[in-house]
Design a protein around this motif. Structure first.
Motif, mmCIF file in Angstrom:
data_model
loop_
_atom_site.group_PDB
_atom_site.id
_atom_site.type_symbol
_atom_site.label_atom_id
_atom_site.label_comp_id
_atom_site.label_asym_id
_atom_site.label_seq_id
_atom_site.Cartn_x
_atom_site.Cartn_y
_atom_site.Cartn_z
ATOM 1 N N THR A 47 0.850 -1.185 0.000
ATOM 2 C CA THR A 47 0.000 0.000 0.000
ATOM 3 C C THR A 47 0.887 1.236 0.000
ATOM 4 O O THR A 47 1.840 1.311 0.770
ATOM 5 C CB THR A 47 -0.919 0.041 1.240
ATOM 6 O OG1 THR A 47 -1.739 -1.124 1.264
ATOM 7 C CG2 THR A 47 -1.800 1.280 1.216
ATOM 8 N N VAL A 48 0.577 2.188 -0.895
ATOM 9 C CA VAL A 48 1.280 3.468 -0.883
ATOM 10 C C VAL A 48 0.298 4.528 -0.398
ATOM 11 O O VAL A 48 -0.857 4.585 -0.836
ATOM 12 C CB VAL A 48 1.853 3.823 -2.271
ATOM 13 C CG1 VAL A 48 0.763 3.923 -3.331
ATOM 14 C CG2 VAL A 48 2.642 5.129 -2.194
ATOM 15 N N THR A 49 0.768 5.364 0.526
ATOM 16 C CA THR A 49 -0.065 6.385 1.145
ATOM 17 C C THR A 49 0.620 7.731 1.028
ATOM 18 O O THR A 49 1.812 7.853 1.355
ATOM 19 C CB THR A 49 -0.304 6.070 2.636
ATOM 20 O OG1 THR A 49 -0.887 4.773 2.761
ATOM 21 C CG2 THR A 49 -1.226 7.108 3.269
ATOM 22 N N ASP A 50 -0.111 8.733 0.555
ATOM 23 C CA ASP A 50 0.408 10.099 0.580
ATOM 24 C C ASP A 50 0.144 10.670 1.976
ATOM 25 O O ASP A 50 -0.972 10.570 2.483
ATOM 26 C CB ASP A 50 -0.287 10.952 -0.481
ATOM 27 C CG ASP A 50 0.347 12.321 -0.614
ATOM 28 O OD1 ASP A 50 1.245 12.473 -1.456
ATOM 29 O OD2 ASP A 50 -0.057 13.233 0.135
ATOM 30 N N VAL A 51 1.163 11.249 2.589
ATOM 31 C CA VAL A 51 1.021 11.717 3.969
ATOM 32 C C VAL A 51 0.922 13.239 4.027
ATOM 33 O O VAL A 51 1.576 13.902 4.840
ATOM 34 C CB VAL A 51 2.167 11.193 4.860
ATOM 35 C CG1 VAL A 51 2.048 9.700 5.043
ATOM 36 C CG2 VAL A 51 3.536 11.540 4.264
ATOM 37 N N GLY A 52 0.087 13.791 3.152
ATOM 38 C CA GLY A 52 -0.155 15.227 3.166
ATOM 39 C C GLY A 52 0.854 16.042 2.405
ATOM 40 O O GLY A 52 1.085 17.214 2.748
ATOM 41 N N SER A 53 1.441 15.477 1.352
ATOM 42 C CA SER A 53 2.420 16.215 0.569
ATOM 43 C C SER A 53 1.746 17.346 -0.213
ATOM 44 O O SER A 53 0.533 17.332 -0.447
ATOM 45 C CB SER A 53 3.127 15.282 -0.418
ATOM 46 O OG SER A 53 2.236 14.882 -1.450
ATOM 47 N N LYS A 54 2.538 18.306 -0.641
ATOM 48 C CA LYS A 54 2.007 19.447 -1.399
ATOM 49 C C LYS A 54 1.671 19.052 -2.826
ATOM 50 O O LYS A 54 0.635 19.471 -3.370
ATOM 51 C CB LYS A 54 3.023 20.593 -1.395
ATOM 52 C CG LYS A 54 2.553 21.821 -2.165
ATOM 53 C CD LYS A 54 3.573 22.937 -2.107
ATOM 54 C CE LYS A 54 3.082 24.159 -2.897
ATOM 55 N NZ LYS A 54 4.070 25.269 -2.848
#
Length: 262
Positions: free
Chosen positions: A224-231
């Motif tokens: 699983t790949v999760t974006d952790v609030g990147s711009k």
């Protein structure tokens, strides 16, 4: 009563009469203008409800050209299709198709060389070998086989090397030309990615956030790949078709496209 002059004798003729009451000349009635007269037509023939458009996002985040998707299918490519990027060498001649099905917009990879990437909104499942984008980095996740420890050669001699810790997965940086760049092996069940303070860092990439994304592996071996609030977001390469919503972003070649649906 409204009248109009007879084209023959000039006598006032009531609107709606077909003949002049004085000279008997026939009055030609002009056809009513078409409701669509003067309106811009979409470049595709079949009209659908819920029209979407693709907006090209420039490097400075400004909006570029916008393409209205008024038909049922819309091919994007370098030399083929209704939406062309002839100056982009990373776009295949026929690269992608934006199409409607049952009133919903989808994007499909047309067997392009470099693929179609969609920005994820929620954690996305990945297969071993799948690639994804963050910033300017093309990354690949791979499962690692069980490590049975060092093995001797046919004469019973062990090769000397640095110790290798057990790991379930690794993330690989894929460089231009097919070469391999950085590789990081997971110490546990996840690998963090970003510009600094992560398991894998890209300090020189201005489009990557300090802590950008995380790749994890579950008990079932699924990634699983999760974006952790990147711009600037995390993009996953689609394997076939992917549904699109208003506000989604699609990356193909060197083009970043924003989806807008009315």
């Amino acid at each position: 009563m409204s009248t109009m002059p007879c084209p023959t004798c000039g006598n006032p003729v009531p609107i709606g009469d077909r003949f002049c009451g004085q000279c008997g000349a026939r009055i030609e009635v002009a056809a009513a203008p078409s409701p669509s007269a003067g309106k811009t037509m979409f470049f595709s023939g079949v009209q659908v409800s819920g029209i979407a458009k693709l907006v090209v996002v420039k490097a400075n985040s400004a909006d570029g050209l916008a393409y209205e998707l008024g038909g049922t299918e819309h091919i994007v490519g370098r030399t083929e299709g209704a939406i062309l990027f002839p100056e982009d060498p990373l776009v295949s001649p026929r690269h992608a198709n934006f199409l409607y099905r049952e009133g919903k917009l989808f994007v499909r990879d047309e067997n392009s060389i470099n693929g179609v990437f969609v920005r994820i909104r929620t954690p996305a499942r990945l297969e071993s070998g799948a690639v994804f984008l963050l910033g300017e980095q093309l990354l690949q996740v791979e499962a690692l086989p069980p490590d049975f420890g060092p093995q001797p050669d046919a004469e019973g001699t062990y090769f000397y090397a640095s110790p290798k810790r057990a790991s379930k997965m690794r993330v690989i940086q894929r460089l231009r030309g097919g070469e391999i760049g950085l590789i990081v092996r997971a110490r546990g069940d996840s690998i963090t990615l970003g510009r600094e303070g992560n398991d894998l860092n890209f300090p020189d990439d201005p489009f990557i956030s300090g802590r950008h994304a995380e790749v994890s592996i579950g008990p079932d071996g699924v990634f699983t790949v999760t974006d952790v609030g990147s711009k600037n977001g995390t993009f996953v390469r689609i394997s076939d078709e992917s549904p699109l919503e208003h506000g989604d972003y699609v990356f193909l070649g060197q083009q970043l496209l924003r989806v807008e649906i009315s």
